[in-house]
Design a protein around this motif. Structure first.
Motif, PDB file in Angstrom:
ATOM      1  N   CYS A   1      13.407  15.461  92.140  1.00 19.08           N
ATOM      2  CA  CYS A   1      11.955  15.965  91.779  1.00 19.08           C
ATOM      3  C   CYS A   1      11.007  15.375  90.071  1.00 19.08           C
ATOM      4  O   CYS A   1      10.491  15.654  90.469  1.00 19.08           O
ATOM      5  CB  CYS A   1      11.610  17.482  92.292  1.00 19.08           C
ATOM      6  SG  CYS A   1      10.959  17.150  94.499  1.00 19.08           S
TER       7      CYS A   1
ATOM      8  N   GLY B   1       7.873  16.578  90.125  1.00 19.55           N
ATOM      9  CA  GLY B   1       8.018  18.187  89.561  1.00 19.55           C
ATOM     10  C   GLY B   1       7.076  17.272  87.603  1.00 19.55           C
ATOM     11  O   GLY B   1       7.318  16.585  87.524  1.00 19.55           O
TER      12      GLY B   1
ATOM     13  N   ALA C   1       8.642  29.814  94.052  1.00 18.46           N
ATOM     14  CA  ALA C   1       8.298  28.726  93.255  1.00 18.46           C
ATOM     15  C   ALA C   1       6.766  29.476  93.727  1.00 18.46           C
ATOM     16  O   ALA C   1       5.812  28.950  92.815  1.00 18.46           O
ATOM     17  CB  ALA C   1       8.017  27.771  92.608  1.00 18.46           C
ATOM     18  N   LYS C   2       6.302  29.757  94.980  1.00 18.90           N
ATOM     19  CA  LYS C   2       5.007  29.920  95.689  1.00 18.90           C
ATOM     20  C   LYS C   2       4.890  30.913  94.744  1.00 18.90           C
ATOM     21  O   LYS C   2       3.035  30.804  95.372  1.00 18.90           O
ATOM     22  CB  LYS C   2       5.282  29.361  96.828  1.00 18.90           C
ATOM     23  CG  LYS C   2       5.720  27.839  97.203  1.00 18.90           C
ATOM     24  CD  LYS C   2       6.166  28.138  99.469  1.00 18.90           C
ATOM     25  CE  LYS C   2       6.708  27.502  99.894  1.00 18.90           C
ATOM     26  NZ  LYS C   2       6.206  25.672  98.680  1.00 18.90           N
TER      27      LYS C   2
ATOM     28  N   PHE D   1       3.488  29.924  91.111  1.00 19.56           N
ATOM     29  CA  PHE D   1       1.619  28.979  91.439  1.00 19.56           C
ATOM     30  C   PHE D   1       0.894  28.922  92.626  1.00 19.56           C
ATOM     31  O   PHE D   1       0.433  30.045  92.621  1.00 19.56           O
ATOM     32  CB  PHE D   1       2.688  27.377  91.014  1.00 19.56           C
ATOM     33  CG  PHE D   1       3.430  27.139  89.619  1.00 19.56           C
ATOM     34  CD1 PHE D   1       3.325  27.228  89.203  1.00 19.56           C
ATOM     35  CD2 PHE D   1       5.239  27.239  89.992  1.00 19.56           C
ATOM     36  CE1 PHE D   1       4.067  27.726  88.173  1.00 19.56           C
ATOM     37  CE2 PHE D   1       6.302  26.246  89.532  1.00 19.56           C
ATOM     38  CZ  PHE D   1       5.780  26.977  88.312  1.00 19.56           C
ATOM     39  N   THR D   2       1.404  28.344  93.630  1.00 14.73           N
ATOM     40  CA  THR D   2       1.069  28.542  94.579  1.00 14.73           C
ATOM     41  C   THR D   2       1.397  28.330  95.505  1.00 14.73           C
ATOM     42  O   THR D   2       2.456  27.355  95.666  1.00 14.73           O
ATOM     43  CB  THR D   2      -0.913  27.982  94.933  1.00 14.73           C
ATOM     44  OG1 THR D   2      -0.234  25.890  95.057  1.00 14.73           O
ATOM     45  CG2 THR D   2      -1.854  28.092  93.303  1.00 14.73           C
TER      46      THR D   2
ATOM     47  N   GLU E   1       0.533  25.697  98.396  1.00 14.42           N
ATOM     48  CA  GLU E   1       1.065  24.530  97.835  1.00 14.42           C
ATOM     49  C   GLU E   1       2.028  23.728  97.107  1.00 14.42           C
ATOM     50  O   GLU E   1       2.435  22.549  97.202  1.00 14.42           O
ATOM     51  CB  GLU E   1      -0.508  23.750  97.751  1.00 14.42           C
ATOM     52  CG  GLU E   1      -1.545  24.154  98.792  1.00 14.42           C
ATOM     53  CD  GLU E   1      -1.566  25.342  98.609  1.00 14.42           C
ATOM     54  OE1 GLU E   1      -2.312  25.880  97.259  1.00 14.42           O
ATOM     55  OE2 GLU E   1      -2.666  25.911  99.801  1.00 14.42           O
ATOM     56  N   THR E   2       2.508  24.784  96.447  1.00 11.13           N
ATOM     57  CA  THR E   2       3.811  23.303  96.061  1.00 11.13           C
ATOM     58  C   THR E   2       4.947  23.036  96.593  1.00 11.13           C
ATOM     59  O   THR E   2       4.715  23.986  97.312  1.00 11.13           O
ATOM     60  CB  THR E   2       4.242  24.013  94.396  1.00 11.13           C
ATOM     61  OG1 THR E   2       5.552  23.948  93.736  1.00 11.13           O
ATOM     62  CG2 THR E   2       4.978  26.151  94.934  1.00 11.13           C
TER      63      THR E   2
ATOM     64  N   MET F   1       7.867  22.759  95.573  1.00  7.43           N
ATOM     65  CA  MET F   1       8.768  23.434  95.474  1.00  7.43           C
ATOM     66  C   MET F   1       9.169  24.201  96.041  1.00  7.43           C
ATOM     67  O   MET F   1       8.507  25.158  96.503  1.00  7.43           O
ATOM     68  CB  MET F   1       8.804  23.530  93.552  1.00  7.43           C
ATOM     69  CG  MET F   1       9.881  24.156  93.269  1.00  7.43           C
ATOM     70  SD  MET F   1      10.428  24.082  91.154  1.00  7.43           S
ATOM     71  CE  MET F   1      11.916  25.278  91.285  1.00  7.43           C
TER      72      MET F   1
END
Length: 153
Positions: free
Chosen positions: A66, A82, A104-105, A108-109, A111-112, A114
């Motif tokens: 990514c 990414g 990572a969620k 970030f959110t 929806e990522t 990762m």
């Protein structure tokens, strides 16, 4: 000869006692704060050389799937899903990098794309053999973070 044997036994007992107290932080107990995950997951410094191997390994981190990384330009198949990770250590500090790799969620959110590499929240339809397991070990995470900290512009 006996003195060396005694010293070896004492050293072994000391290492066992130390390892008994230096357990990895379980995934569900990782503490996220405003500065990410500031506490080491293992209490052992990360090894950037091993972290680079985990980073590029298709069977471990698979980060290149990514993320582009100029330092690893000789490796095949850099992804563009990414952001490029060149200079990432200038953008994020250690605690924030650790938090992103752990999950990572949580940073970030939801929806990522990762994955959480040290999280048990792996989504739906996880193969039975992987349920209840993390993608990376706690030490692998520390090693990847140590490697990411070397990526400065």
């Amino acid at each position: 000869m006996r003195r060396w044997t005694t010293l070896a036994v004492a050293a072994s007992v000391s290492m066992l006692a130390t390892s008994a107290f230096a357990a990895d932080v379980p995934p569900k107990e990782v503490a996220f704060g405003d500065d990410g995950v500031t506490a080491s997951l293992t209490g052992t410094p990360g090894d950037p050389k091993h972290g680079a191997e985990v980073f590029k390994s298709r069977k471990l981190g698979n980060c290149l799937a990514c993320h582009a990384n100029e330092e690893m330009s000789g490796e095949l198949f850099h992804g563009t899903v990414g952001p490029a990770l060149d200079g990432v250590a200038d953008r994020y500090d250690e605690g924030y990098l650790r938090a992103i790799v752990v999950n990572a969620k949580a940073i970030f959110t939801e929806e990522t794309v990762m994955p959480g590499f040290y999280s048990l929240d792996l989504g739906a339809d996880v193969a039975e053999e992987f349920q209840g397991k993390t993608i990376l070990s706690a030490q692998d995470v520390e090693d990847v973070v140590a490697y990411l900290e070397t990526l400065k512009e």
